[in-house]
Design a protein around this motif. Structure first.
Motif, PDB file in Angstrom:
ATOM      1  N   GLY A 103       0.859  -1.204   0.011  1.00 41.14           N
ATOM      2  CA  GLY A 103      -0.118  -0.022  -0.141  1.00 41.14           C
ATOM      3  C   GLY A 103       0.874   1.150   0.000  1.00 41.14           C
ATOM      4  N   THR A 104       0.384   2.320  -0.174  1.00 44.35           N
ATOM      5  CA  THR A 104       1.075   3.718  -0.256  1.00 44.35           C
ATOM      6  C   THR A 104       1.414   4.040   1.198  1.00 44.35           C
ATOM      7  OG1 THR A 104      -0.689   4.871  -0.457  1.00 44.35           O
ATOM      8  CG2 THR A 104       0.510   4.575  -2.470  1.00 44.35           C
ATOM      9  N   THR A 105       0.427   3.518   2.033  1.00 43.93           N
ATOM     10  CA  THR A 105       0.771   3.841   3.558  1.00 43.93           C
ATOM     11  C   THR A 105       2.238   3.203   3.933  1.00 43.93           C
ATOM     12  OG1 THR A 105      -1.475   3.060   4.122  1.00 43.93           O
ATOM     13  CG2 THR A 105       0.250   2.974   5.571  1.00 43.93           C
ATOM     14  N   TRP A 106       2.759   2.249   3.462  1.00 46.37           N
ATOM     15  CA  TRP A 106       4.384   1.885   3.484  1.00 46.37           C
ATOM     16  C   TRP A 106       5.061   3.034   3.490  1.00 46.37           C
ATOM     17  CZ3 TRP A 106       8.617   0.998   0.791  1.00 46.37           C
ATOM     18  CH2 TRP A 106       9.707   0.499   1.625  1.00 46.37           C
ATOM     19  N   ILE A 127       1.683  16.607  -0.524  1.00 40.89           N
ATOM     20  CA  ILE A 127       0.409  17.363  -1.049  1.00 40.89           C
ATOM     21  C   ILE A 127      -0.466  16.274  -1.550  1.00 40.89           C
ATOM     22  CG2 ILE A 127      -0.290  18.883  -3.031  1.00 40.89           C
ATOM     23  CD1 ILE A 127       2.212  20.506  -2.736  1.00 40.89           C
ATOM     24  N   CYS A 128      -1.538  16.111  -1.155  1.00 39.58           N
ATOM     25  CA  CYS A 128      -2.573  15.336  -1.687  1.00 39.58           C
ATOM     26  C   CYS A 128      -3.157  15.783  -2.824  1.00 39.58           C
ATOM     27  CB  CYS A 128      -3.406  14.555  -0.640  1.00 39.58           C
ATOM     28  SG  CYS A 128      -4.707  13.119  -0.956  1.00 39.58           S
ATOM     29  N   ASN A 129      -3.195  14.961  -3.955  1.00 42.35           N
ATOM     30  CA  ASN A 129      -3.811  15.676  -5.404  1.00 42.35           C
ATOM     31  C   ASN A 129      -4.517  14.560  -5.850  1.00 42.35           C
ATOM     32  OD1 ASN A 129      -4.354  18.014  -6.534  1.00 42.35           O
ATOM     33  ND2 ASN A 129      -2.806  17.412  -8.218  1.00 42.35           N
ATOM     34  N   ILE A 188       3.995  13.765  -3.894  1.00 37.14           N
ATOM     35  CA  ILE A 188       2.496  14.187  -4.275  1.00 37.14           C
ATOM     36  C   ILE A 188       1.710  12.719  -4.347  1.00 37.14           C
ATOM     37  CG2 ILE A 188       0.997  15.100  -6.358  1.00 37.14           C
ATOM     38  CD1 ILE A 188       3.109  17.171  -5.190  1.00 37.14           C
ATOM     39  N   ASP A 189       0.613  12.853  -3.474  1.00 37.48           N
ATOM     40  CA  ASP A 189       0.118  11.667  -3.099  1.00 37.48           C
ATOM     41  C   ASP A 189      -0.990  11.490  -4.215  1.00 37.48           C
ATOM     42  OD1 ASP A 189      -1.626   9.461  -2.450  1.00 37.48           O
ATOM     43  OD2 ASP A 189      -1.512  10.003  -0.173  1.00 37.48           O
ATOM     44  N   GLU A 190      -1.113  10.655  -5.096  1.00 36.34           N
ATOM     45  CA  GLU A 190      -1.986  10.637  -6.225  1.00 36.34           C
ATOM     46  C   GLU A 190      -2.931   9.447  -6.014  1.00 36.34           C
ATOM     47  OE1 GLU A 190      -0.246  11.037 -10.174  1.00 36.34           O
ATOM     48  OE2 GLU A 190       0.038  13.067  -9.904  1.00 36.34           O
ATOM     49  N   SER A 191      -3.252   9.043  -4.832  1.00 39.17           N
ATOM     50  CA  SER A 191      -4.155   7.860  -4.371  1.00 39.17           C
ATOM     51  C   SER A 191      -5.516   7.951  -5.376  1.00 39.17           C
ATOM     52  CB  SER A 191      -4.334   7.753  -3.174  1.00 39.17           C
ATOM     53  OG  SER A 191      -3.203   7.478  -2.574  1.00 39.17           O
ATOM     54  N   TYR A 192      -5.855   9.266  -5.313  1.00 39.89           N
ATOM     55  CA  TYR A 192      -7.214   9.412  -6.080  1.00 39.89           C
ATOM     56  C   TYR A 192      -7.306   9.998  -7.395  1.00 39.89           C
ATOM     57  CZ  TYR A 192      -8.563   8.487  -1.247  1.00 39.89           C
ATOM     58  OH  TYR A 192      -8.612   7.679  -0.232  1.00 39.89           O
ATOM     59  N   LEU A 193      -6.063  10.027  -8.033  1.00 37.85           N
ATOM     60  CA  LEU A 193      -5.914  10.760  -9.174  1.00 37.85           C
ATOM     61  C   LEU A 193      -6.553   9.989 -10.329  1.00 37.85           C
ATOM     62  CD1 LEU A 193      -3.987  11.930 -11.990  1.00 37.85           C
ATOM     63  CD2 LEU A 193      -4.851  13.497 -10.279  1.00 37.85           C
ATOM     64  N   SER A 250       1.154   6.212  -5.881  1.00 36.64           N
ATOM     65  CA  SER A 250       0.121   5.697  -6.751  1.00 36.64           C
ATOM     66  C   SER A 250      -0.632   4.576  -5.889  1.00 36.64           C
ATOM     67  CB  SER A 250       0.580   5.080  -8.133  1.00 36.64           C
ATOM     68  OG  SER A 250       1.378   6.370  -8.659  1.00 36.64           O
ATOM     69  N   SER A 251      -1.831   4.737  -5.278  1.00 42.29           N
ATOM     70  CA  SER A 251      -2.384   3.528  -4.683  1.00 42.29           C
ATOM     71  C   SER A 251      -3.118   2.733  -5.593  1.00 42.29           C
ATOM     72  CB  SER A 251      -3.284   4.050  -3.566  1.00 42.29           C
ATOM     73  OG  SER A 251      -3.991   3.073  -2.957  1.00 42.29           O
ATOM     74  N   MET A 252      -3.069   1.465  -5.302  1.00 40.50           N
ATOM     75  CA  MET A 252      -3.865   0.574  -6.186  1.00 40.50           C
ATOM     76  C   MET A 252      -5.159   0.430  -5.801  1.00 40.50           C
ATOM     77  SD  MET A 252      -1.960  -0.006  -8.973  1.00 40.50           S
ATOM     78  CE  MET A 252      -1.416   1.731  -9.010  1.00 40.50           C
ATOM     79  N   SER A 253      -5.370   0.715  -4.227  1.00 40.40           N
ATOM     80  CA  SER A 253      -6.411   0.143  -3.497  1.00 40.40           C
ATOM     81  C   SER A 253      -7.688   0.754  -3.978  1.00 40.40           C
ATOM     82  CB  SER A 253      -6.117   0.673  -2.068  1.00 40.40           C
ATOM     83  OG  SER A 253      -4.991   0.179  -1.459  1.00 40.40           O
ATOM     84  N   LYS A 254      -7.659   2.319  -4.450  1.00 41.87           N
ATOM     85  CA  LYS A 254      -8.723   2.947  -4.515  1.00 41.87           C
ATOM     86  C   LYS A 254      -9.410   2.721  -5.776  1.00 41.87           C
ATOM     87  CE  LYS A 254      -7.222   5.058  -0.720  1.00 41.87           C
ATOM     88  NZ  LYS A 254      -7.615   4.424   0.409  1.00 41.87           N
ATOM     89  N   ILE A 255      -8.695   2.982  -6.831  1.00 40.74           N
ATOM     90  CA  ILE A 255      -9.105   2.638  -8.200  1.00 40.74           C
ATOM     91  C   ILE A 255      -9.588   1.342  -8.471  1.00 40.74           C
ATOM     92  CG2 ILE A 255      -6.879   2.702  -9.165  1.00 40.74           C
ATOM     93  CD1 ILE A 255     -10.092   4.237 -10.769  1.00 40.74           C
TER      94      ILE A 255
HETATM   95  C1  LIG Z   1      -4.746  10.135   0.708  1.00 40.10           C
HETATM   96  C2  LIG Z   1      -4.379   8.817   1.147  1.00 40.10           C
HETATM   97  N1  LIG Z   1      -3.251   8.311   0.783  1.00 40.10           N
HETATM   98  C3  LIG Z   1      -3.010   7.013   1.097  1.00 40.10           C
HETATM   99  C4  LIG Z   1      -3.775   6.199   1.651  1.00 40.10           C
HETATM  100  C5  LIG Z   1      -3.382   4.603   1.892  1.00 40.10           C
HETATM  101  O1  LIG Z   1      -3.974   4.008   0.822  1.00 40.10           O
HETATM  102  P1  LIG Z   1      -2.962   2.629   0.502  1.00 40.10           P
HETATM  103  O2  LIG Z   1      -2.279   2.242   1.547  1.00 40.10           O
HETATM  104  O3  LIG Z   1      -4.430   1.613   0.558  1.00 40.10           O
HETATM  105  O4  LIG Z   1      -2.537   2.936  -1.171  1.00 40.10           O
HETATM  106  C6  LIG Z   1      -5.230   6.594   1.760  1.00 40.10           C
HETATM  107  C7  LIG Z   1      -6.179   5.640   2.236  1.00 40.10           C
HETATM  108  O5  LIG Z   1      -7.102   6.029   2.674  1.00 40.10           O
HETATM  109  C8  LIG Z   1      -5.399   8.012   1.262  1.00 40.10           C
HETATM  110  O6  LIG Z   1      -6.841   8.459   1.744  1.00 40.10           O
END
Ligand SMILES: Cc1ncc(COP(=O)(O)O)c(C=O)c1O
Length: 361
Positions: free
Chosen positions: A81-84, A149-151, A179-184, A208-213
């Motif tokens: 996860g991008t959390t790591w 920056i979350c974008n 640049i956190d593109e989790s939702y990009l 780049s998170s794979m979790s959301k998309i």
């Molecule tokens: C902005 C943002 N970044 C990162 C994460 C972590 O996502 P993941 O670790 O599943 O990639 C989240 C999860 O809610 C998030 O909202």
């Protein structure tokens, strides 16, 4: 670990005495269309992968991600996860001072606290619809070695353009911009991943998170893209087998079927824009709540009178809908909540429940 992430379905079910399956989870930001077709069948057919160790450095999926985005594999790290990455890059870059463009995702702050790194915020204002103030970020970036920056931003849904980000990257060459593109992927064509492929910013780090998309948060997969030098520094903190076997197999499957990814992004974007417009129209003129339009499909709302977020979430929860209390986001207060939209019927139920709760409050 911080408290107050979304998705605590079990706790709500327990508190109102129902089965967790009856709860509609509108607190976590996941693709309402679900995972791309074929993923769950693929997992069932490949369950025996858990009998073997995964690749220790996840090199195959790093190659696949790089190939899809036209980036050199040396620049890409895969993580649990991008959390790591949020937690490990503060250590790997030996940060001494962090700036967070807020109000934003609480784990950036949490990571600073874990490693005792001083941090500060720039807070965007509701009067500006939470659009981040570039000049303010720029003036404060001088004192930071990392800027998060979350974008588009969670929870405000505000989006900065690529040009805005390029301006910051150029002006502060000695500061890393994460640049956190989790939702990009939910938004058209604003990714700065293209900068990694086309230019040579050595201060750019993209998550780049794979979790959301792909709606696979349980598989814990994500990527970090940056300069080869920074990628090497992050890899020095990588624990072997951090990305599990099923996660690696699914990501490989997704990128091996890359001709299906773009249509999946497109369908998702069209769907969420349509459903979001319907929801916002449905909520127009409702008193005692203000909704902030969002580039994505989660919507921040401010309760204006007589109601705090905790009570409101409880009242909505009594109707078996879980929403996010946003009072723990630095820069917001106990009047903010977030709705993560789902399919049309669920969104309709949400608007009905919200109207009812506000009428009776
Ligand atoms: C902005 C943002 N970044 C990162 C994460 C972590 O996502 P993941 O670790 O599943 O990639 C989240 C999860 O809610 C998030 O909202």
């Amino acid at each position: 670990m911080i408290k107050g992430h979304g998705g605590n379905v079990k706790a709500l079910a327990q508190s109102i005495g129902c089965d967790p399956d009856e709860i509609m989870d509108m607190s976590s930001n996941l693709n309402p269309l679900g995972p791309p077709k074929g993923i769950e069948e693929f997992i069932s057919q490949n369950i025996s992968k858990i009998r073997s160790l995964p690749e220790p450095d996840a090199i195959t999926i790093r190659r696949e991600f790089s190939r899809f985005h036209g980036i050199d594999t040396k620049r890409v790290v895969a993580g649990n996860g991008t959390t790591w990455f949020i937690y490990s890059l503060i250590q790997a870059l030996e940060s001494k001072s962090v700036l967070i463009a807020g109000p934003s995702y609480a784990d950036y702050e949490s990571a600073c606290k874990m490693y005792k790194v001083p941090y500060t915020y720039t807070i965007s204002q509701k009067e500006d619809f939470f659009k981040p103030d570039l000049d303010r970020i720029s003036s404060m970036a001088k004192q930071a070695d990392i800027v998060f920056i979350c974008n588009p931003n969670n929870p405000t849904g505000a989006l900065l353009s690529k040009e805005d980000l390029k301006y910051l990257l150029h002006r502060h060459e000695n500061t890393y911009f994460v640049i956190d593109e989790s939702y990009l992927p939910f938004v058209d064509d604003a990714s700065v991943l293209t900068f990694v492929a086309e230019t040579d910013f050595t201060n750019l780090i993209v998550l780049s998170s794979m979790s959301k998309i792909f709606r696979i948060p349980g598989l814990r997969t994500g990527f970090l893209t940056t300069s080869p030098l920074i990628a090497e520094k992050i890899m020095a903190f990588f624990q072997p087998w951090s990305v599990n076997s099923l996660g690696q197999a699914v990501i490989e499957y997704i990128f091996n079927n890359h001709e299906k990814i773009e249509p999946f992004y497109k369908d998702t974007r069209e769907y969420i824009q349509k459903e979001k417009t319907l929801f916002l129209n449905d909520m127009q003129g409702v008193d005692n709540i203000r909704l902030f339009d969002s580039a994505t499909y989660f919507i921040l709302a401010e309760l204006t009178e007589n109601l705090d977020a905790k009570t409101f979430c409880q009242m909505v929860g009594n109707e078996k809908i879980l929403i996010r209390d946003c009072s723990n986001f630095f820069g917001l207060n106990d009047r903010f909540v977030r709705f993560s939209l789902k399919t049309r019927n669920v969104n309709k139920k949400l608007s009905m429940v919200v109207k009812k709760v506000l009428e009776n409050a």
